[in-house]
Design an enzyme around this catalytic site. Structure first.
Site, short mmCIF file in Angstrom:
data_model
loop_
_atom_site.label_atom_id
_atom_site.label_comp_id
_atom_site.label_asym_id
_atom_site.label_seq_id
_atom_site.Cartn_x
_atom_site.Cartn_y
_atom_site.Cartn_z
NE ARG A 240 -12.39 -11.05 -1.83
CZ ARG A 240 -11.94 -11.14 -3.26
NH1 ARG A 240 -11.76 -10.18 -4.02
NH2 ARG A 240 -12.35 -12.56 -3.65
CD GLU A 269 -16.84 -5.33 -3.33
OE1 GLU A 269 -17.39 -6.39 -4.09
OE2 GLU A 269 -15.45 -5.14 -3.41
CG HIS A 287 -15.03 -6.80 -7.15
ND1 HIS A 287 -15.00 -7.25 -5.97
CD2 HIS A 287 -13.88 -7.61 -7.63
CE1 HIS A 287 -14.37 -8.11 -5.71
NE2 HIS A 287 -13.53 -8.30 -6.48
N GLY A 289 -11.66 -6.39 -11.62
CA GLY A 289 -10.38 -6.70 -11.68
C GLY A 289 -10.17 -7.99 -12.72
C1 GLV Z 1 -12.24 -11.70 -7.56
O1 GLV Z 1 -12.17 -10.55 -6.73
C2 GLV Z 1 -11.71 -12.93 -7.18
O2 GLV Z 1 -11.27 -13.01 -6.00
O3 GLV Z 1 -11.55 -13.39 -8.20
#
Ligand code: GLV
Ligand code: GLV
Length: 328
Positions: A240, A269, A287, A289
């Site tokens: 984060r 963000e 973001h 991921g």
């Molecule tokens: C994305 O950042 C999540 O926490 O799934």
């Protein structure tokens, strides 16, 4: 559960999850390609028995007050710093997240950022696209070899342990720091050594942040900690944004206090700290991921299963406050 149960999904998610929901309930999905505003969220919550929301939706006392019919909330994310879990628990309201299904995707992106920063892949790509490459040169884009370098995992949970596993092909010694208790898998399979934070900072050539945002991790990386890191160090964050003091990171990168950074998450963000985007030694992604088909389908399905179980009074697979289940 009655056929009329009404579920609100605050942003379109993969069909795999919506299909599960539509078999059991009426479903309203935000038709816009943007998050709901706070007022829209509260207005939609007013008639919902269940809500699936995003990391950008604030799920707090005000939300619960606006949702008198609510029987459960499912986060479409593994991180849940957007949910006031103690408040949900106080109200007997089950809430859930989406662990495991996005572990591999997020770890792979983290490793991609490590490689991209170490080898200047993005800057090199820009040079090719600009049409200005003069031809092979012995001194162009000289980077860092990862083999044998020490990889530091900050906040080693499932994602951190998977990043460590991915690094084995590079024979990187692993150091670790943070988490409530040592990650046995990381120690056993990857020979990780747990170090106190100060020693961890000094020992790692690459630091990968895979921690959740908590009061303990907020701004854990700041001017003082950058000063303790190696000047050759690379810092990667897929956890984060607020774990890093982003303005201090810009200064540290600009002054050569550390060598480079790969960021997938940001303190405010969708904004970035001033100056970040102009630095040559950062790789910045929006973001993403968990942005693979496998992970997003897994998240949609898991969020749907969690919410339906909450409405049916069965056990949700990944409830964050299971102590409320079965409470009248
Ligand atoms: C994305 O950042 C999540 O926490 O799934
Ligand atoms: C998230 O899945 C983590 O444990 O790192």
């Amino acid at each position: 559960m009655t056929a009329q149960a009404h579920i609100v999904v605050t942003r379109a998610i993969p069909e795999a999850g919506l299909t599960l929901l539509r078999e059991k309930a009426t479903v309203w999905v935000n038709p816009e390609d943007r998050p709901l505003t706070r007022d829209e969220l509260l207005a939609r919550a007013a008639t919902a028995q269940g809500v699936i929301g995003l990391l950008t939706d604030r799920i707090d006392a005000g939300f619960f007050d606006a949702a008198p019919l609510l029987r459960g909330y499912a986060n479409y994310a593994v991180g849940y710093d957007n949910i006031d879990v103690p408040e949900a628990t106080r109200r007997g309201m089950p809430v859930s997240n989406t662990p495991d299904v996005l572990t591999q995707a997020t770890a792979e992106l983290a490793f991609g950022l490590i490689l991209a920063v170490a080898r200047h892949i993005v800057a090199a790509d820009s040079t090719m696209r600009s049409g200005n490459w003069p031809g092979w040169g012995p001194m162009q884009f000289i980077g860092t070899e990862l083999a044998g370098k020490t990889l530091g995992i900050y906040g080693p949970g499932r994602i951190g342990a998977t990043v460590a596993r991915l690094s084995r092909g590079f024979a990187m010694p692993i150091v670790a720091c943070g988490g409530r208790k040592p990650n046995e898998a990381l120690v056993r399979e990857c020979g990780a050594t747990y170090l106190p934070f100060e020693d961890f900072l000094a020992a790692a050539d690459v630091i990968c942040i895979t921690a959740p945002l908590t009061p303990q991790t907020r701004h854990a990386f700041n001017a003082a900690t950058f000063a303790r890191m190696r000047p050759t160090a690379i810092l990667v964050n897929t956890g984060r944004g607020p774990i890093i003091d982003e303005a201090a990171l810009v200064t540290a990168l600009r002054d050569g206090r550390i060598a480079g950074a790969g960021l997938d998450v940001y303190e405010f963000e969708p904004r970035m700290a001033e100056g970040l985007a102009a630095l040559p030694n950062v790789v910045i992604t929006p973001h993403i991921g968990s942005a693979t088909d496998a992970a997003r389908n897994g998240m949609a399905t898991l969020a749907a299963r969690n919410l339906l179980a909450m409405l049916e009074g069965t056990t949700p697979p990944t409830c964050l406050n299971p102590e409320v289940l079965g409470r009248p």
